[in-house]
Design a protein around this motif. Structure first.
Motif, PDB file in Angstrom:
ATOM      1  N   VAL A  22     -55.138  56.926  -6.931  1.00 11.43           N
ATOM      2  CA  VAL A  22     -56.192  56.249  -7.693  1.00 11.43           C
ATOM      3  C   VAL A  22     -56.596  57.108  -8.885  1.00 11.43           C
ATOM      4  N   VAL A  23     -56.495  56.495 -10.079  1.00 14.41           N
ATOM      5  CA  VAL A  23     -56.908  57.161 -11.313  1.00 14.41           C
ATOM      6  C   VAL A  23     -58.386  56.908 -11.556  1.00 14.41           C
ATOM      7  N   GLN A  24     -58.792  55.645 -11.383  1.00 11.70           N
ATOM      8  CA  GLN A  24     -60.162  55.261 -11.694  1.00 11.70           C
ATOM      9  C   GLN A  24     -60.414  53.864 -11.151  1.00 11.70           C
ATOM     10  N   ILE A  25     -61.669  53.564 -10.861  1.00  9.13           N
ATOM     11  CA  ILE A  25     -62.087  52.206 -10.525  1.00  9.13           C
ATOM     12  C   ILE A  25     -63.007  51.762 -11.648  1.00  9.13           C
ATOM     13  N   ILE A  26     -62.645  50.639 -12.302  1.00  7.70           N
ATOM     14  CA  ILE A  26     -63.384  50.199 -13.478  1.00  7.70           C
ATOM     15  C   ILE A  26     -63.884  48.768 -13.308  1.00  7.70           C
ATOM     16  N   LEU A  27     -64.869  48.430 -14.122  1.00  7.87           N
ATOM     17  CA  LEU A  27     -65.322  47.046 -14.178  1.00  7.87           C
ATOM     18  C   LEU A  27     -64.235  46.205 -14.837  1.00  7.87           C
ATOM     19  N   PRO A  28     -64.173  44.934 -14.478  1.00 10.33           N
ATOM     20  CA  PRO A  28     -63.121  44.100 -15.064  1.00 10.33           C
ATOM     21  C   PRO A  28     -63.294  43.965 -16.569  1.00 10.33           C
ATOM     22  N   ARG A  29     -62.170  43.804 -17.235  1.00 12.11           N
ATOM     23  CA  ARG A  29     -62.156  43.527 -18.663  1.00 12.11           C
ATOM     24  C   ARG A  29     -61.075  42.509 -18.920  1.00 12.11           C
ATOM     25  N   GLU A  30     -61.194  41.819 -20.020  1.00 16.02           N
ATOM     26  CA  GLU A  30     -60.254  40.746 -20.347  1.00 16.02           C
ATOM     27  C   GLU A  30     -58.898  41.330 -20.722  1.00 16.02           C
ATOM     28  N   PRO A  31     -57.864  41.016 -19.945  1.00 14.88           N
ATOM     29  CA  PRO A  31     -56.543  41.540 -20.282  1.00 14.88           C
ATOM     30  C   PRO A  31     -55.881  40.725 -21.391  1.00 14.88           C
ATOM     31  N   VAL A  32     -54.942  41.354 -22.060  1.00 13.39           N
ATOM     32  CA  VAL A  32     -54.113  40.669 -23.041  1.00 13.39           C
ATOM     33  C   VAL A  32     -52.964  40.044 -22.261  1.00 13.39           C
ATOM     34  N   LYS A  33     -52.748  38.750 -22.442  1.00 17.55           N
ATOM     35  CA  LYS A  33     -51.688  38.046 -21.715  1.00 17.55           C
ATOM     36  C   LYS A  33     -50.323  38.573 -22.121  1.00 17.55           C
ATOM     37  N   VAL A  34     -49.390  38.550 -21.177  1.00 14.97           N
ATOM     38  CA  VAL A  34     -48.020  38.982 -21.416  1.00 14.97           C
ATOM     39  C   VAL A  34     -47.112  37.789 -21.124  1.00 14.97           C
ATOM     40  N   ALA A  35     -46.341  37.371 -22.121  1.00 18.21           N
ATOM     41  CA  ALA A  35     -45.435  36.238 -21.958  1.00 18.21           C
ATOM     42  C   ALA A  35     -44.425  36.542 -20.856  1.00 18.21           C
ATOM     43  N   ASN A  49     -55.429  55.425 -23.806  1.00 18.28           N
ATOM     44  CA  ASN A  49     -54.130  55.371 -24.489  1.00 18.28           C
ATOM     45  C   ASN A  49     -52.972  54.972 -23.587  1.00 18.28           C
ATOM     46  N   LEU A  50     -53.273  54.386 -22.451  1.00 17.65           N
ATOM     47  CA  LEU A  50     -52.244  53.846 -21.572  1.00 17.65           C
ATOM     48  C   LEU A  50     -52.339  52.331 -21.584  1.00 17.65           C
ATOM     49  N   VAL A  51     -51.199  51.666 -21.613  1.00 11.90           N
ATOM     50  CA  VAL A  51     -51.167  50.216 -21.458  1.00 11.90           C
ATOM     51  C   VAL A  51     -50.848  49.949 -19.994  1.00 11.90           C
ATOM     52  N   SER A  80     -45.248  60.149 -10.472  1.00 17.59           N
ATOM     53  CA  SER A  80     -45.790  61.404 -10.982  1.00 17.59           C
ATOM     54  C   SER A  80     -45.005  61.805 -12.223  1.00 17.59           C
ATOM     55  N   GLY A  81     -45.480  62.805 -12.906  1.00 16.74           N
ATOM     56  CA  GLY A  81     -44.784  63.282 -14.093  1.00 16.74           C
ATOM     57  C   GLY A  81     -45.366  62.716 -15.372  1.00 16.74           C
ATOM     58  N   GLU A  82     -44.763  63.123 -16.487  1.00 16.71           N
ATOM     59  CA  GLU A  82     -45.272  62.721 -17.802  1.00 16.71           C
ATOM     60  C   GLU A  82     -45.111  61.231 -18.071  1.00 16.71           C
ATOM     61  N   ASP A  83     -44.055  60.629 -17.545  1.00 17.17           N
ATOM     62  CA  ASP A  83     -43.796  59.206 -17.781  1.00 17.17           C
ATOM     63  C   ASP A  83     -44.295  58.344 -16.633  1.00 17.17           C
ATOM     64  N   ALA A  84     -45.370  58.758 -15.990  1.00 19.34           N
ATOM     65  CA  ALA A  84     -45.901  58.019 -14.849  1.00 19.34           C
ATOM     66  C   ALA A  84     -46.263  56.598 -15.248  1.00 19.34           C
ATOM     67  N   GLN A  85     -45.939  55.667 -14.380  1.00 16.58           N
ATOM     68  CA  GLN A  85     -46.326  54.282 -14.593  1.00 16.58           C
ATOM     69  C   GLN A  85     -47.659  54.049 -13.909  1.00 16.58           C
ATOM     70  N   HIS A  86     -48.430  53.136 -14.481  1.00 15.28           N
ATOM     71  CA  HIS A  86     -49.741  52.812 -13.939  1.00 15.28           C
ATOM     72  C   HIS A  86     -49.809  51.324 -13.655  1.00 15.28           C
ATOM     73  N   LEU A 135     -51.611  49.801   1.807  1.00 17.57           N
ATOM     74  CA  LEU A 135     -50.573  49.318   0.903  1.00 17.57           C
ATOM     75  C   LEU A 135     -49.663  50.449   0.451  1.00 17.57           C
ATOM     76  N   ASP A 136     -48.404  50.134   0.310  1.00 13.64           N
ATOM     77  CA  ASP A 136     -47.434  51.018  -0.326  1.00 13.64           C
ATOM     78  C   ASP A 136     -47.442  50.609  -1.791  1.00 13.64           C
ATOM     79  N   ILE A 137     -48.089  51.380  -2.648  1.00 15.49           N
ATOM     80  CA  ILE A 137     -48.302  50.940  -4.033  1.00 15.49           C
ATOM     81  C   ILE A 137     -47.008  50.756  -4.803  1.00 15.49           C
ATOM     82  N   GLY A 138     -45.964  51.431  -4.390  1.00 12.30           N
ATOM     83  CA  GLY A 138     -44.676  51.270  -5.048  1.00 12.30           C
ATOM     84  C   GLY A 138     -44.021  49.937  -4.752  1.00 12.30           C
TER      85      GLY A 138
END
Length: 163
Positions: A22-35, A49-51, A80-86, A135-138
Motif C-alpha cells: 500500500v502506497v496511500q489511501i486517498i479520497l476518490p477523484r474523477e479518473p480520465v477514461k481509457v479507451a 507524477n505517476l499515472v 518493486s524497483g524503479e519501474d514499479a507498476q501501480h 488478495l494477491d495484488i499481482g
C-alpha cells in the motif's frame, strides 16, 4: 511470521492486502477514461507524477453497484524497483489495519484460488468474526488485461496532477 494487512470492504464482503504493497489511501477523484480498457477499469489518475490505472472492485468482483458508497482508492505498488507498476483499487471503505501472524490464517477453498482468481488462498478472521479474503495484488488483473491496459496507457494522454 508477523504480517500487517489493510482491511477493506466491497459491498458486504471484506478483503485485505499486505500493507507493504500500500502506497496511500486517498479520497476518490474523477479518473480520465481509457479507451478499450476492461469495463471494471474506471480510467487513470495522476498521483505524484505517476499515472495509475483505477480498478473498481465492485465491478471486478461482480458486486452490485450502489450509490451509497463511502469510496476510497487504495493505491498499491505491484512491483518493486524503479519501474514499479501501480494500481488503484476503488473500495467502499477501508476498515482497519490488521496485525496478525500468518499461522493464524485459514485456507480458502481451492475453487477460490484457481485460474485467474485474485485470492491468495489466505483468509483472516477478526475478533468480530468477519472473514477477510486476502488478495494477491499481482492477480487482480490477468496477464492479458494487464498487457491490454499497458498498451492503451502507452497511447493515452497523461492527465494533469489531481485529475
Amino acid at each position: 511470521m508477523d504480517v500487517q494487512l489493510i482491511g477493506f470492504r466491497v459491498g458486504s464482503q471484506y478483503y485485505a492486502v499486505n500493507i507493504l504493497s500500500v502506497v496511500q489511501i486517498i479520497l476518490p477523484r474523477e479518473p480520465v477514461k481509457v479507451a478499450q480498457a476492461p469495463p471494471f477499469v474506471e480510467g487513470v489518475i495522476r498521483l505524484r507524477n505517476l499515472v495509475i490505472p483505477v480498478v473498481d472492485l465492485r465491478r471486478r468482483f461482480n458486486v452490485e453497484v450502489s450509490e451509497r458508497r463511502k469510496n476510497r482508492i487504495i493505491v498499491l505498488r505491484l512491483d518493486s524497483g524503479e519501474d514499479a507498476q501501480h494500481l488503484g483499487l476503488v473500495v467502499d471503505e477501508a476498515t482497519q489495519v490488521i496485525r496478525t501472524e500468518t499461522e493464524k490464517f485459514l485456507r480458502a477453498p481451492q475453487v477460490l484460488t484457481e485460474g485467474d482468481a485474485a485470492y491468495s488462498g489466505d483468509v483472516y478472521q477478526d475478533a468480530e468474526q468477519r472473514l477477510y479474503m486476502v488478495l494477491d495484488i499481482g492477480r487482480i488483473l490477468t496477464p492479458v488485461e494487464r498487457r491490454q491496459l499497458e498498451s492503451e496507457l502507452s497511447t493515452s494522454q497523461m492527465p494533469a496532477e489531481g485529475s
